[in-house]
Design a protein around this motif. Sequence first.
Motif, mmCIF file in Angstrom:
data_model
loop_
_atom_site.group_PDB
_atom_site.id
_atom_site.type_symbol
_atom_site.label_atom_id
_atom_site.label_comp_id
_atom_site.label_asym_id
_atom_site.label_seq_id
_atom_site.Cartn_x
_atom_site.Cartn_y
_atom_site.Cartn_z
ATOM 1 N N GLU A 245 44.388 35.014 29.881
ATOM 2 C CA GLU A 245 43.740 36.104 30.202
ATOM 3 C C GLU A 245 42.287 35.667 31.125
ATOM 4 O OE1 GLU A 245 41.559 39.542 30.989
ATOM 5 O OE2 GLU A 245 43.790 39.528 30.329
ATOM 6 N N VAL A 246 42.256 36.515 32.286
ATOM 7 C CA VAL A 246 41.296 35.805 33.325
ATOM 8 C C VAL A 246 39.925 36.015 32.649
ATOM 9 C CG1 VAL A 246 40.953 38.242 34.492
ATOM 10 C CG2 VAL A 246 40.561 35.815 35.572
ATOM 11 N N MET A 247 39.569 37.206 31.853
ATOM 12 C CA MET A 247 38.061 37.208 31.119
ATOM 13 C C MET A 247 38.060 36.312 30.409
ATOM 14 S SD MET A 247 36.714 39.590 32.544
ATOM 15 C CE MET A 247 35.225 39.351 31.514
ATOM 16 N N ASN A 248 38.983 35.370 29.752
ATOM 17 C CA ASN A 248 38.696 34.379 29.025
ATOM 18 C C ASN A 248 38.246 33.157 29.844
ATOM 19 O OD1 ASN A 248 39.134 35.382 26.605
ATOM 20 N ND2 ASN A 248 41.573 34.754 26.558
ATOM 21 N N ALA A 249 38.798 33.032 31.085
ATOM 22 C CA ALA A 249 38.332 32.414 32.129
ATOM 23 C C ALA A 249 37.014 32.377 32.494
ATOM 24 C CB ALA A 249 39.531 32.094 33.070
ATOM 25 N N VAL A 250 36.574 33.684 32.780
ATOM 26 C CA VAL A 250 35.302 33.796 33.215
ATOM 27 C C VAL A 250 34.521 33.333 32.230
ATOM 28 C CG1 VAL A 250 33.747 35.748 33.854
ATOM 29 C CG2 VAL A 250 36.072 35.767 34.848
ATOM 30 N N HIS A 251 34.595 33.625 30.856
ATOM 31 C CA HIS A 251 33.750 33.246 29.761
ATOM 32 C C HIS A 251 33.340 31.915 29.752
ATOM 33 C CE1 HIS A 251 32.949 37.363 28.407
ATOM 34 N NE2 HIS A 251 34.553 37.492 28.159
ATOM 35 N N GLN A 252 34.709 31.092 30.277
ATOM 36 C CA GLN A 252 34.591 29.732 30.195
ATOM 37 C C GLN A 252 33.703 29.002 31.218
ATOM 38 O OE1 GLN A 252 37.925 27.212 29.166
ATOM 39 N NE2 GLN A 252 38.891 28.941 27.796
ATOM 40 N N LEU A 253 34.087 29.727 32.424
ATOM 41 C CA LEU A 253 33.245 29.314 33.569
ATOM 42 C C LEU A 253 31.770 29.580 33.524
ATOM 43 C CD1 LEU A 253 35.634 30.648 36.436
ATOM 44 C CD2 LEU A 253 35.166 28.307 35.866
ATOM 45 N N VAL A 254 31.345 30.518 32.995
ATOM 46 C CA VAL A 254 29.901 30.940 33.001
ATOM 47 C C VAL A 254 29.253 30.304 31.679
ATOM 48 C CG1 VAL A 254 28.311 32.887 31.875
ATOM 49 C CG2 VAL A 254 30.162 33.274 33.447
ATOM 50 N N LYS A 255 30.042 29.713 30.487
ATOM 51 C CA LYS A 255 29.370 29.014 29.628
ATOM 52 C C LYS A 255 29.343 27.486 29.966
ATOM 53 C CE LYS A 255 30.436 27.390 24.869
ATOM 54 N NZ LYS A 255 31.313 27.833 23.529
ATOM 55 N N SER A 256 30.360 26.929 30.832
ATOM 56 C CA SER A 256 30.124 25.687 31.267
ATOM 57 C C SER A 256 29.306 25.440 32.638
ATOM 58 C CB SER A 256 31.520 25.147 31.694
ATOM 59 O OG SER A 256 32.033 25.886 32.720
ATOM 60 N N GLY A 257 28.888 26.587 33.308
ATOM 61 C CA GLY A 257 28.206 26.496 34.758
ATOM 62 C C GLY A 257 29.032 26.082 35.585
ATOM 63 N N HIS A 258 30.161 26.104 35.370
ATOM 64 C CA HIS A 258 31.310 25.703 36.745
ATOM 65 C C HIS A 258 31.418 26.880 37.523
ATOM 66 C CE1 HIS A 258 32.140 22.397 33.934
ATOM 67 N NE2 HIS A 258 32.515 21.913 34.978
ATOM 68 N N GLY B 188 34.254 27.332 39.429
ATOM 69 C CA GLY B 188 35.708 27.244 39.413
ATOM 70 C C GLY B 188 36.348 26.263 38.837
ATOM 71 N N ALA B 189 37.757 26.433 38.527
ATOM 72 C CA ALA B 189 38.437 25.294 38.080
ATOM 73 C C ALA B 189 40.119 25.402 38.652
ATOM 74 C CB ALA B 189 38.574 25.513 36.549
ATOM 75 N N PRO B 190 40.512 24.269 38.511
ATOM 76 C CA PRO B 190 41.937 24.488 38.907
ATOM 77 C C PRO B 190 43.020 25.121 37.659
ATOM 78 C CG PRO B 190 41.112 21.993 38.732
ATOM 79 C CD PRO B 190 40.182 23.109 38.092
ATOM 80 N N LEU C 102 40.932 28.909 40.520
ATOM 81 C CA LEU C 102 40.286 30.150 40.205
ATOM 82 C C LEU C 102 38.857 29.961 40.425
ATOM 83 C CD1 LEU C 102 40.594 33.013 39.017
ATOM 84 C CD2 LEU C 102 40.034 31.967 36.881
ATOM 85 N N SER C 103 38.156 30.536 41.331
ATOM 86 C CA SER C 103 36.827 30.482 41.827
ATOM 87 C C SER C 103 35.877 31.404 41.478
ATOM 88 C CB SER C 103 36.647 29.965 43.463
ATOM 89 O OG SER C 103 37.104 31.304 44.200
ATOM 90 N N GLU C 104 34.743 31.571 41.488
ATOM 91 C CA GLU C 104 33.745 32.764 41.433
ATOM 92 C C GLU C 104 34.103 33.905 42.393
ATOM 93 O OE1 GLU C 104 29.955 30.697 42.195
ATOM 94 O OE2 GLU C 104 29.437 30.762 40.353
ATOM 95 N N ARG C 105 34.385 33.450 43.620
ATOM 96 C CA ARG C 105 34.876 34.335 44.417
ATOM 97 C C ARG C 105 36.093 35.188 43.893
ATOM 98 N NH1 ARG C 105 35.325 32.204 50.204
ATOM 99 N NH2 ARG C 105 33.132 32.213 49.894
ATOM 100 N N ASP C 106 37.230 34.575 43.460
ATOM 101 C CA ASP C 106 38.276 35.044 43.159
ATOM 102 C C ASP C 106 38.123 36.067 41.688
ATOM 103 O OD1 ASP C 106 40.130 33.615 44.684
ATOM 104 O OD2 ASP C 106 39.974 31.932 43.299
ATOM 105 N N GLN D 26 46.895 36.311 38.530
ATOM 106 C CA GLN D 26 46.715 37.892 39.405
ATOM 107 C C GLN D 26 45.537 37.340 40.359
ATOM 108 O OE1 GLN D 26 47.020 41.315 36.870
ATOM 109 N NE2 GLN D 26 45.736 42.310 38.449
ATOM 110 N N TYR D 27 44.704 36.585 39.886
ATOM 111 C CA TYR D 27 43.256 36.420 40.752
ATOM 112 C C TYR D 27 43.126 35.239 41.519
ATOM 113 C CZ TYR D 27 42.128 40.738 38.091
ATOM 114 O OH TYR D 27 42.319 42.053 37.505
ATOM 115 N N MET D 28 43.986 34.063 40.951
ATOM 116 C CA MET D 28 43.766 32.897 41.407
ATOM 117 C C MET D 28 43.974 32.842 42.969
ATOM 118 S SD MET D 28 46.742 30.711 39.796
ATOM 119 C CE MET D 28 48.636 30.667 40.514
ATOM 120 N N SER D 29 43.656 31.770 43.623
ATOM 121 C CA SER D 29 43.989 31.501 44.851
ATOM 122 C C SER D 29 45.103 30.603 44.953
ATOM 123 C CB SER D 29 43.019 30.902 45.800
ATOM 124 O OG SER D 29 41.687 31.503 45.899
#
Length: 134
Positions: A25-38, A40-42, A54-58, A78-81
């Motif tokens: 679920e992309v919202m779980n990915a967003v939460h992980q990105l925010v928490k880690s300060g990254h 984007g991620a492969p 999956l990047s911030e832009r995506d 659905q959102y990744m490049s």
Amino acid sequence: MATLETVRVRDYMSTRLMTFTPEMEVMNAVHQLVKSGHSGAPVVDASGKLVGMLSERDCLQIALVAAQDTCVAGPVSQYMSKNVETVSSDMSLAQLAGLFTQNRQFRRFPVVDDGKLVGQISRSDVLRAISHCC
């Protein structure tokens, strides 16, 4: 003495990466990105093959869905490049520096060998190599 022509991506790449799966679920990915300060991620499949990034832009696309007052936006796929430019661990850092200057919007490249994600290399990794070599 090492030079950027003789130093390889594998010598400076990061191998401990945050990754996502296409089904997540992309919202779980967003939460992980925010928490880690990254930023984007492969995205990898079950066999470790790179299938996207999956990047911030995506993730900004999610704002359109979130405006509908929901916290479920769909899978990462659905959102990744999907058309991701990669590099090999055997590439020289001189070649990599050239790619970064040609592709100014890229901050990092996934490193793929034999179809599998083996690491990631960033502009700051190249700067670290320059500092060590020069």
